[in-house]
Design a protein around this motif. Structure first.
Motif, PDB file in Angstrom:
ATOM      1  N   ASP A   1      13.088   1.883  18.658  1.00  0.00           N
ATOM      2  CA  ASP A   1      13.055   0.726  19.570  1.00  0.00           C
ATOM      3  C   ASP A   1      13.280  -0.611  18.859  1.00  0.00           C
ATOM      4  OD1 ASP A   1      10.690   0.214  18.232  1.00  0.00           O
ATOM      5  OD2 ASP A   1       9.400   0.450  19.985  1.00  0.00           O
ATOM      6  N   GLY A   2      13.653  -0.559  17.591  1.00  0.00           N
ATOM      7  CA  GLY A   2      13.902  -1.782  16.840  1.00  0.00           C
ATOM      8  C   GLY A   2      12.712  -2.281  16.050  1.00  0.00           C
ATOM      9  N   SER A   3      11.559  -1.651  16.251  1.00  0.00           N
ATOM     10  CA  SER A   3      10.355  -2.058  15.529  1.00  0.00           C
ATOM     11  C   SER A   3      10.195  -1.191  14.282  1.00  0.00           C
ATOM     12  CB  SER A   3       9.117  -1.877  16.410  1.00  0.00           C
ATOM     13  OG  SER A   3       9.237  -2.653  17.568  1.00  0.00           O
ATOM     14  N   PRO A   4      10.201  -1.816  13.095  1.00  0.00           N
ATOM     15  CA  PRO A   4      10.049  -1.015  11.878  1.00  0.00           C
ATOM     16  C   PRO A   4       8.647  -0.430  11.774  1.00  0.00           C
ATOM     17  CG  PRO A   4       9.931  -3.336  11.351  1.00  0.00           C
ATOM     18  CD  PRO A   4      10.272  -3.244  12.814  1.00  0.00           C
ATOM     19  N   VAL A   5       8.554   0.645  11.045  1.00  0.00           N
ATOM     20  CA  VAL A   5       7.267   1.226  10.689  1.00  0.00           C
ATOM     21  C   VAL A   5       6.935   0.691   9.305  1.00  0.00           C
ATOM     22  CG1 VAL A   5       6.091   3.388  10.106  1.00  0.00           C
ATOM     23  CG2 VAL A   5       7.658   3.302  12.067  1.00  0.00           C
ATOM     24  N   VAL A   6       5.742   0.145   9.139  1.00  0.00           N
ATOM     25  CA  VAL A   6       5.345  -0.394   7.842  1.00  0.00           C
ATOM     26  C   VAL A   6       4.439   0.615   7.151  1.00  0.00           C
ATOM     27  CG1 VAL A   6       4.185  -2.281   6.646  1.00  0.00           C
ATOM     28  CG2 VAL A   6       5.579  -2.757   8.666  1.00  0.00           C
ATOM     29  N   ARG A   7       4.895   1.073   5.986  1.00  0.00           N
ATOM     30  CA  ARG A   7       4.129   2.022   5.170  1.00  0.00           C
ATOM     31  C   ARG A   7       4.323   1.668   3.709  1.00  0.00           C
ATOM     32  NH1 ARG A   7       5.419   6.398   8.918  1.00  0.00           N
ATOM     33  NH2 ARG A   7       3.565   6.648  10.182  1.00  0.00           N
ATOM     34  N   ASP A   8       3.274   1.799   2.946  1.00  0.00           N
ATOM     35  CA  ASP A   8       3.326   1.523   1.507  1.00  0.00           C
ATOM     36  C   ASP A   8       3.912   0.146   1.209  1.00  0.00           C
ATOM     37  OD1 ASP A   8       2.238   4.015   1.037  1.00  0.00           O
ATOM     38  OD2 ASP A   8       4.146   4.963   0.536  1.00  0.00           O
ATOM     39  N   GLY A   9       3.604  -0.839   2.072  1.00  0.00           N
ATOM     40  CA  GLY A   9       4.041  -2.202   1.838  1.00  0.00           C
ATOM     41  C   GLY A   9       5.510  -2.467   2.108  1.00  0.00           C
ATOM     42  N   ASN A  10       6.183  -1.530   2.784  1.00  0.00           N
ATOM     43  CA  ASN A  10       7.610  -1.681   3.073  1.00  0.00           C
ATOM     44  C   ASN A  10       7.887  -1.418   4.538  1.00  0.00           C
ATOM     45  OD1 ASN A  10       8.922  -1.851   0.247  1.00  0.00           O
ATOM     46  ND2 ASN A  10       7.497  -0.152   0.093  1.00  0.00           N
ATOM     47  N   ALA A  11       8.892  -2.109   5.069  1.00  0.00           N
ATOM     48  CA  ALA A  11       9.341  -1.864   6.439  1.00  0.00           C
ATOM     49  C   ALA A  11      10.349  -0.721   6.411  1.00  0.00           C
ATOM     50  CB  ALA A  11       9.997  -3.115   7.006  1.00  0.00           C
ATOM     51  N   TRP A  12      10.179   0.232   7.336  1.00  0.00           N
ATOM     52  CA  TRP A  12      11.069   1.391   7.396  1.00  0.00           C
ATOM     53  C   TRP A  12      11.730   1.479   8.762  1.00  0.00           C
ATOM     54  CZ3 TRP A  12      12.495   3.888   3.198  1.00  0.00           C
ATOM     55  CH2 TRP A  12      11.716   3.693   2.046  1.00  0.00           C
ATOM     56  N   THR A  13      13.032   1.684   8.730  1.00  0.00           N
ATOM     57  CA  THR A  13      13.831   1.883   9.934  1.00  0.00           C
ATOM     58  C   THR A  13      14.714   3.103   9.682  1.00  0.00           C
ATOM     59  OG1 THR A  13      15.722   0.579   9.186  1.00  0.00           O
ATOM     60  CG2 THR A  13      13.916  -0.634  10.297  1.00  0.00           C
ATOM     61  N   PRO A  14      15.340   3.650  10.732  1.00  0.00           N
ATOM     62  CA  PRO A  14      16.240   4.787  10.505  1.00  0.00           C
ATOM     63  C   PRO A  14      17.365   4.478   9.513  1.00  0.00           C
ATOM     64  CG  PRO A  14      15.716   4.629  12.829  1.00  0.00           C
ATOM     65  CD  PRO A  14      15.146   3.400  12.172  1.00  0.00           C
ATOM     66  N   HIS A  15      17.987   3.318   9.674  1.00  0.00           N
ATOM     67  CA  HIS A  15      19.100   2.991   8.776  1.00  0.00           C
ATOM     68  C   HIS A  15      18.633   2.831   7.331  1.00  0.00           C
ATOM     69  CE1 HIS A  15      22.251   2.694  11.767  1.00  0.00           C
ATOM     70  NE2 HIS A  15      21.418   2.015  12.549  1.00  0.00           N
ATOM     71  N   LYS A  16      17.475   2.238   7.132  1.00  0.00           N
ATOM     72  CA  LYS A  16      16.974   2.079   5.764  1.00  0.00           C
ATOM     73  C   LYS A  16      16.639   3.432   5.159  1.00  0.00           C
ATOM     74  CE  LYS A  16      13.442  -0.066   2.878  1.00  0.00           C
ATOM     75  NZ  LYS A  16      12.318  -1.019   2.851  1.00  0.00           N
ATOM     76  N   ALA A  17      15.970   4.283   5.902  1.00  0.00           N
ATOM     77  CA  ALA A  17      15.602   5.600   5.376  1.00  0.00           C
ATOM     78  C   ALA A  17      16.848   6.392   4.979  1.00  0.00           C
ATOM     79  CB  ALA A  17      14.768   6.363   6.399  1.00  0.00           C
ATOM     80  N   LEU A  18      17.853   6.397   5.840  1.00  0.00           N
ATOM     81  CA  LEU A  18      19.070   7.150   5.538  1.00  0.00           C
ATOM     82  C   LEU A  18      19.869   6.503   4.419  1.00  0.00           C
ATOM     83  CD1 LEU A  18      20.058   8.201   9.137  1.00  0.00           C
ATOM     84  CD2 LEU A  18      19.180   9.671   7.305  1.00  0.00           C
ATOM     85  N   ARG A  19      19.844   5.180   4.339  1.00  0.00           N
ATOM     86  CA  ARG A  19      20.501   4.493   3.222  1.00  0.00           C
ATOM     87  C   ARG A  19      19.848   4.875   1.908  1.00  0.00           C
ATOM     88  NH1 ARG A  19      19.040  -0.212   0.937  1.00  0.00           N
ATOM     89  NH2 ARG A  19      17.751  -0.875   2.700  1.00  0.00           N
ATOM     90  N   ARG A  20      18.529   4.915   1.893  1.00  0.00           N
ATOM     91  CA  ARG A  20      17.814   5.289   0.666  1.00  0.00           C
ATOM     92  C   ARG A  20      18.093   6.741   0.277  1.00  0.00           C
ATOM     93  NH1 ARG A  20      17.896   3.380  -2.497  1.00  0.00           N
ATOM     94  NH2 ARG A  20      16.112   4.247  -3.573  1.00  0.00           N
ATOM     95  N   VAL A  21      18.143   7.631   1.266  1.00  0.00           N
ATOM     96  CA  VAL A  21      18.456   9.035   0.981  1.00  0.00           C
ATOM     97  C   VAL A  21      19.847   9.128   0.356  1.00  0.00           C
ATOM     98  CG1 VAL A  21      18.983  11.281   2.039  1.00  0.00           C
ATOM     99  CG2 VAL A  21      16.912  10.030   2.718  1.00  0.00           C
ATOM    100  N   ALA A  22      20.840   8.521   0.999  1.00  0.00           N
ATOM    101  CA  ALA A  22      22.216   8.591   0.486  1.00  0.00           C
ATOM    102  C   ALA A  22      22.322   7.945  -0.897  1.00  0.00           C
ATOM    103  CB  ALA A  22      23.177   7.930   1.466  1.00  0.00           C
ATOM    104  N   ASP A  23      21.707   6.781  -1.077  1.00  0.00           N
ATOM    105  CA  ASP A  23      21.746   6.114  -2.384  1.00  0.00           C
ATOM    106  C   ASP A  23      21.151   6.999  -3.469  1.00  0.00           C
ATOM    107  OD1 ASP A  23      22.883   3.880  -1.234  1.00  0.00           O
ATOM    108  OD2 ASP A  23      21.085   2.634  -1.392  1.00  0.00           O
ATOM    109  N   HIS A  24      20.040   7.617  -3.155  1.00  0.00           N
ATOM    110  CA  HIS A  24      19.367   8.472  -4.136  1.00  0.00           C
ATOM    111  C   HIS A  24      20.247   9.661  -4.510  1.00  0.00           C
ATOM    112  CE1 HIS A  24      15.402   8.553  -6.011  1.00  0.00           C
ATOM    113  NE2 HIS A  24      15.494   9.865  -6.019  1.00  0.00           N
TER     114      HIS A  24
END
Length: 168
Positions: A44-67
């Motif tokens: 819905d556009g609202s990030p989930v905040v965990r471990d001091g970081n904002a998480w969204t679908p695009h960020k999670a998938l970007r991090r997976v691909a980068d890794h």
């Protein structure tokens, strides 16, 4: 002297390995990430905040691909006997404006295609390596991980999807 990138898990430890077939670790991890990502169409556009970081679908998938890309490049350089190029990205601490974009079926389809192709690269590259190569310290004095340790570390990419978690 050839220098290799020395990497550490978030807590500075060396990844534990086991007897699982290294050719299946990354494809299995990608499948797990994509299973969670299928629920992100409800974002819905609202990030989930965990471990001091904002998480969204695009960020999670970007991090997976980068890794996946970063460590595949490391493995290729290691096998070629050349130094790796140290990464200069900011990792999970950086959330881009684009990370807040709506997550659509097309985004999921593109991520599925990209991540599965990367998983196939790992499977294909690792399939021909003997155990001696997987477990050989490339530069013992540098503290660089073995290829087997790198693969076990990379299989932890599921953590990026788990930080956001299922959204439906």
């Amino acid at each position: 002297m050839t220098r290799y990138l020395s990497i550490e898990d978030d807590d500075g430890s060396v990844p534990e390995t086991d007897e699982r077939d290294v050719t299946t670790l990354i494809p299995d991890a990608v499948d797990a990430v994509l299973a969670i990502a299928e629920t992100w169409l409800a974002f819905d556009g609202s990030p989930v905040v965990r471990d001091g970081n904002a998480w969204t679908p695009h960020k999670a998938l970007r991090r997976v691909a980068d890794h996946l890309i970063d460590h595949l490049a490391e493995i290729e350089c290691r096998l070629a006997g050349v130094p790796t190029e140290p990464d200069r990205w900011h990792g999970r601490r950086l959330t881009l404006d684009a990370d807040f974009a709506r997550f659509t079926e097309a985004d999921l389809d593109e991520a599925t295609s990209r991540l599965r192709r990367l998983a196939l690269c790992y499977r294909s590259r690792l399939a021909g390596l003997p155990a001696a190569t997987l477990d050989a310290p490339s530069a013992p004095a540098s503290g660089a991980w073995t290829i087997r340790q790198i693969v076990h570390h990379v299989a932890g990419i599921t953590a990026y999807a788990e930080l956001l978690g299922p959204l439906a």
